[in-house]
Design an enzyme around this catalytic site. Structure first.
Site, PDB file in Angstrom:
ATOM      1  N   HIS A   9       1.482 -21.294 -32.099  1.00 40.05           N
ATOM      2  CA  HIS A   9       1.266 -22.073 -33.314  1.00 40.05           C
ATOM      3  C   HIS A   9      -0.154 -22.627 -33.401  1.00 40.05           C
ATOM      4  CE1 HIS A   9       2.855 -23.539 -36.953  1.00 40.05           C
ATOM      5  NE2 HIS A   9       4.021 -23.946 -36.527  1.00 40.05           N
ATOM      6  N   ASP A  31       0.131 -19.521 -38.210  1.00 37.95           N
ATOM      7  CA  ASP A  31       0.909 -20.432 -39.055  1.00 37.95           C
ATOM      8  C   ASP A  31       2.319 -19.889 -39.256  1.00 37.95           C
ATOM      9  OD1 ASP A  31      -1.273 -22.114 -39.359  1.00 37.95           O
ATOM     10  OD2 ASP A  31      -1.980 -21.080 -41.160  1.00 37.95           O
TER      11      ASP A  31
END
Length: 424
Positions: free
Chosen positions: A396, A400
């Site tokens: 992450h 995204d």
């Protein structure tokens, strides 16, 4: 007689210390030249240490799991000749078997059984399971008593000195409602208090370290999507029937590799490596797909290089070749490094959902679950379809959530409409 001291060799690549993984000899063994004495492990490979001399082992320089400096004493061998002390660094034979950590935790670490608390010694029951040919300690009178009562003496726990079975033990056994007829079941339900300690060394230690490093450094998140693979399974069966004898059988893996290649054209951020120390993301045009492979010595990830330039059968042949090499311990260092994205599958054991661990410095790993037939509603009708989940993980810090979802949806579309895999 003389003593030949073998020191830990310099394996190269600036390595100052290695882990002693396994001894193949013990003190007192007679060894010959080129016989493998020990295995040591670097960060990248398992290395054989052979003997440069004939002789008798008189001392070992370390224990398995110990980290030893290059140049430290590895082993001492008594040899024929003068009594002078001779020293040498043993030649090293690299097995070319580095560790790669990407695989579902369900495969890499089998759930450990919870250890039951030990009961106090005074609470030990009268029943115990012994081997069928094991003769328990008991007096002739106790043996006759047990025979009269129809009790198998080997099932009774002795409370006397050295575990001797007493008359009171027979009575306690009967009081628990045991009988000769239930003896086999009683043995199956006997309490166990054995323990086994397994040292985490060698390949297992490297896997553990890499797994821990990956989960601590990357911000993992997973995304799961259901895919209808009925059409692509029909295509696979058709191609195998038509070309299997001449070109080889196709599994689902080369289709998945092809789907990754096509999807990555629109999502290049997934085919990347992240250097978190330099804070640099490197996106790669070449698609080097790591395929997680379980071997006897642990998890390895051979790499299908330039998957973007391979046909289905080319990919299938390369996957098979690399998997066999990894399982046989013959894969080279280059074949086990350099992946840009990883594909991991548990095959028939794939379960419904899994949470793959990233293979740092990669930022994406695609996990494949098993194919099952389920009733689905298609155009208002309930039909049986072959369904499969993709359980994929991403970093992450780089990827995204929306991009991850769109990437997996793109793979889903390609697999559900397999003709689009080949439309340029």
């Amino acid at each position: 007689m003389g003593t030949h001291v073998i020191k830990m060799p310099d394996i190269g690549e600036g390595i100052a210390e290695v882990e002693l993984s396994q001894w193949h000899v013990k003190v007192g063994d007679v060894v010959v030249e080129d016989q493998v004495l020990a295995d040591v492990m670097t960060d990248k490979a398992m290395v054989d240490i052979p003997s440069p001399v004939h002789g008798k082992v008189i001392a070992l320089g370390g224990q398995p799991g110990e980290v030893m400096a290059v140049g430290s004493v590895l082993i001492s061998i008594e040899v024929e000749g003068a009594g002078n002390l001779k020293e040498s660094a043993a030649p090293a034979h690299v097995k070319e078997a580095p560790v790669a950590p990407n695989v579902e935790t369900a495969v890499e670490s089998k759930p450990a059984a919870a250890a039951a608390p030990r009961p106090a010694a005074v609470c030990q029951g009268p029943m115990v399971a012994r081997e069928a040919d094991e003769r328990p300690l008991a007096s002739p009178a106790v043996r006759k008593h047990a025979l009269d009562l129809g009790i198998q003496l080997r099932l009774v726990r002795g409370s006397g000195p050295a575990g001797r079975v007493l008359h009171e033990d027979l009575e306690a056994y009967l009081a628990q409602g045991q009988s000769n007829a239930s003896a086999p079941a009683a043995a199956a339900y006997a309490q166990r208090h054995d323990e086994e300690q397994i040292q985490v060394i060698g390949m297992r230690r490297k896997i553990a370290q890499r797994m821990q490093d990956a989960t601590q450094r990357a911000a993992h998140f997973s995304y799961v999507e259901e895919i209808d693979v009925t059409a692509i399974e029909e295509l696979r069966a058709h191609l195998n029937e038509k070309h299997g004898a001449s070109r080889g059988k196709l599994t689902l893996l080369p289709f998945l590799v092809r789907a990754l290649v096509v999807a990555l054209r629109d999502f290049p951020q997934m085919n990347a490596r992240y250097d978190d120390e330099a804070q640099v993301i490197t996106r790669l045009g070449a698609v080097h797909v790591g395929v997680a492979t379980q071997s006897d010595v642990g998890l390895m990830v051979p790499v299908v290089r330039h998957a973007e330039a391979r046909s289905l059968w080319d990919s299938a042949a390369e996957i098979s070749r690399l998997a066999n090499a990894a399982r046989n311990g013959k894969a080279s260092r280059d074949e086990l490094s350099g992946s840009t994205i990883t594909l991991t599958s548990l095959g028939a054991l794939g379960g419904i959902v899994s949470t793959p661990v990233l293979n740092l410095p990669e930022v994406a790993i695609v996990g494949v679950n098993k194919i099952v037939e389920r009733p689905m509603v298609v155009k208002g009708q309930v039909v049986i379809r072959k369904m499969m989940n993709l359980s994929s993980s991403f970093d992450h810090r780089v990827v995204d959530g929306m991009d991850a979802a769109l990437f997996i949806q793109a793979i889903r579309g390609l697999l559900e409409q397999p003709a689009t895999l080949f439309v340029e």
